[in-house]
Design an enzyme around this catalytic site. Structure first.
Site, PDB file in Angstrom:
ATOM      1  N   THR A  64       0.851  -1.183   0.000  1.00  0.00           N
ATOM      2  CA  THR A  64       0.000   0.000   0.000  1.00  0.00           C
ATOM      3  C   THR A  64       0.884   1.229   0.000  1.00  0.00           C
ATOM      4  OG1 THR A  64      -1.689   1.233   1.230  1.00  0.00           O
ATOM      5  CG2 THR A  64      -0.186  -0.126   2.533  1.00  0.00           C
ATOM      6  N   GLU A 124      -5.207  -2.263   4.515  1.00  0.00           N
ATOM      7  CA  GLU A 124      -4.876  -2.971   5.741  1.00  0.00           C
ATOM      8  C   GLU A 124      -6.034  -3.791   6.299  1.00  0.00           C
ATOM      9  OE1 GLU A 124      -2.163   0.675   5.605  1.00  0.00           O
ATOM     10  OE2 GLU A 124      -4.187   0.122   4.995  1.00  0.00           O
ATOM     11  N   LYS A 141      -7.714  22.946   8.425  1.00  0.00           N
ATOM     12  CA  LYS A 141      -7.960  23.804   9.588  1.00  0.00           C
ATOM     13  C   LYS A 141      -7.785  25.257   9.170  1.00  0.00           C
ATOM     14  CE  LYS A 141      -7.186  24.180  14.537  1.00  0.00           C
ATOM     15  NZ  LYS A 141      -6.448  23.686  15.717  1.00  0.00           N
ATOM     16  N   TRP A 167     -12.318  23.352  11.770  1.00  0.00           N
ATOM     17  CA  TRP A 167     -12.024  22.196  10.934  1.00  0.00           C
ATOM     18  C   TRP A 167     -13.017  22.129   9.780  1.00  0.00           C
ATOM     19  CZ3 TRP A 167      -7.578  19.831  11.482  1.00  0.00           C
ATOM     20  CH2 TRP A 167      -6.953  19.828  12.724  1.00  0.00           C
TER      21      TRP A 167
END
Length: 549
Positions: free
Chosen positions: A189, A336, A446, A451
């Site tokens: 990956t 994963e 941000k 956010w």
């Protein structure tokens, strides 16, 4: 407190969960279903497929491959690859599905890191291997894979061509029992920095993932993706998380399977029509590419079910797909995680939803699938409430998660901090257990102390009728810390500029959906949005390109 164990009878068979067990049922349910190679016109019955798996096992054994060795495959999506999915791990070896879209130096790195012993390579990749073979430190031999009736001369020494070797091999092989926790597959990956990381999965994990995926794709009345009449064609590379594990399910169920070779819109659409494909899966950019092609304009997509993963499904793409008759759904996972963690869950009355409700339901990241324990945590590792409001990192536990990164113990510890796998995704979970991914931790913007989710902004921009695809990234800003910036592609014949998008976004500001500071400072129209080797939007490259402008 000690648990009570019941000793088995002396002659009881301790049934190991091995990939060979998935092959047991393939012929039982297949009927006259075929496995089709769209690249070369090959068609195999399931009986022929099983025989070819046996032949390949004999070829590999004759080539000196034994338990624990690693066999690498560099190929497009073909029935050959499916045969490797079974034969290689079934003899106790490890299948390394090489990402053929990596840079040459990264391919060399992954092959050395995985300690490949034998390499099966398509004609298209033999010239590359001929150039780098002196850099491959563990490879002992090569096998040629070709789509031509007669194998062309290879640019490096091989043990022969795949079809020729299979033709001369025995048709029976006694696949052994061994520990179900033996490693079956490995692949790499890619991250934002450093070398690719190797993940690996055991036979037990792949069998359990297969069973969970089989149940998930048929347990919802309104999402019957795989049934005995389904025709399956992957549009996710087989080197990418085993094509999301779906080929194992399709084979276990005996479905008709269509493998298109190299992904080209014209080929995919031709096979979709001629083979009557009913189920596929892909990343959003691939579906967008297919729908935008000239050939797609004349095709009726009614009845095609498509599972989207890898990147967020935007409302714009979801609506475009539904308008063309495609039943579209969201799946969530990562390399994963093998990869399945959650999928869209449509309520029983979903057929009564209008288009807007359909879209909003289908783009949600969905409910965790059976056997998945999913939570969200704050930066201190504390669990957050499932109220649909609290946002935190998504962490998971389930039987099919990679146990670490190959040969990288420190990164493995980070992945599994405090006994939960850390996804690196920020999301919320509501009281009905529905997950909504808000962003990757590294992609959250941000700005001015607030956010902002890049995915939320992309989703809103995508609803503009003239925009095909949008990508949003944050760039440093002296006054605000960071500011969002966007790149977009537009539909054929359309003209879009910054002011038009800002005016469109004002509607969402007026409705209280977003604040004004979430509107990107710049909106750049491009011919094509950069993608990674597996088709995801490459925000790292976009960020670099915008910074250099």
């Amino acid at each position: 407190m000690a648990v009570k164990l019941i000793p088995p009878a002396d002659d009881a068979y301790n049934y190991p969960l091995l990939i060979k067990q998935l092959l047991l049922s393939a012929e039982r349910y297949a009927g006259d279903n075929e496995i089709v190679g769209g690249n070369n016109g090959q068609r195999f019955s399931y009986a022929e497929f099983v025989e070819r798996v046996n032949r390949l096992a004999n070829v590999l054994t004759e080539a000196g491959i034994k338990e624990g060795d690693t066999v690498a495959v560099l190929d497009w999506d073909t029935p050959r690859y499916l045969e490797c999915f079974f034969a290689v791990p079934m003899i106790g070896a490890v299948l390394h599905t090489v990402n053929v879209r990596l840079a040459p130096e990264q391919i060399v790195y992954t092959m050395n890191h995985a300690q490949d012993d034998l390499v099966l390579a398509h004609d298209d990749f033999l010239p590359l291997l001929a150039q780098v073979k002196d850099q491959l430190t563990t490879v002992k031999s090569y096998m040629q894979l070709t789509d031509q009736a007669q194998a062309p001369e290879a640019p490096l020494e091989t043990i022969g061509d795949y079809e020729g070797l299979l033709a001369g091999a025995m048709t029976e092989f006694d696949f052994p029992d061994f520990d179900e926790n033996a490693v079956a597959t490995t692949f790499y990956t890619t991250g934002t920095t450093g070398n690719p990381k190797g993940v690996y999965f055991s036979h037990r994990q792949l069998v359990l993932h297969t069973l969970a995926l089989a149940s998930t794709t048929s347990m919802n009345d309104n999402m019957q993706l795989m049934q005995s009449s389904s025709v399956y064609m992957p549009i996710t590379p087989m080197f990418h998380v085993h094509a999301w594990g779906v080929p194992y399910v399709a084979t276990m169920m005996g479905l008709k399977q269509v493998y298109p070779g190299r992904y080209e819109p014209a080929t995919l659409l031709k096979l979709f029509v001629s083979e009557q494909v009913s189920f596929s899966h892909c990343v959003p950019t691939i579906l967008q590419m297919v729908l935008s092609s000239e050939q797609a304009k004349a095709i009726d997509f009614s009845g095609w079910q498509v599972l989207i993963g890898g990147s967020a499904l935007t409302e714009g793409l979801a609506k475009a797909a539904l308008d063309r008759g495609i039943q579209i759904y969201t799946g969530y996972g990562m390399s994963e995680t093998c990869p399945l963690l959650s999928t869209t869950w449509l309520p029983r009355n979903a057929a009564d939803f209008d288009t807007s409700e359909q879209v909003q339901t289908r783009v949600k990241t969905g409910k965790p699938v059976p056997l998945v324990n999913m939570r969200i945590i704050d930066t201190n590792g504390r669990f957050l409430p499932h109220d649909g409001e609290a946002m935190g990192e998504v962490v998971v536990r389930t039987p099919w998660l990679t146990q670490g990164y190959l040969h990288e113990p420190e990164k493995s510890e980070e992945l599994w901090a405090n006994g939960w796998m850390h996804t690196g995704d920020v999301g919320s979970i509501d009281s009905g257990y529905t997950l909504q991914i808000k962003d990757r931790i590294k992609d959250v913007i941000k700005t001015g102390g607030e956010w902002v989710s890049s995915l939320d902004i992309e989703n809103l921009i995508s609803q503009h009728s003239d925009i095909e695809l949008a990508a949003v990234i944050g760039l440093p800003d002296d006054e605000w810390g960071e500011r969002p910036h966007a790149v977009v592609t537009v539909r054929e014949g359309a003209t879009v500029d910054h002011d038009a998008v800002v005016q469109f976004m004002q509607n969402f500001i007026d409705d209280g959906v977003i604040e004004k500071w979430a509107v990107p400072d710049t909106i750049k129209v491009v011919d094509e949005i950069p993608r990674t080797s597996v088709g995801k939007i490459d925000k790292k490259l976009i960020r670099s390109q915008l910074q250099s402008d």
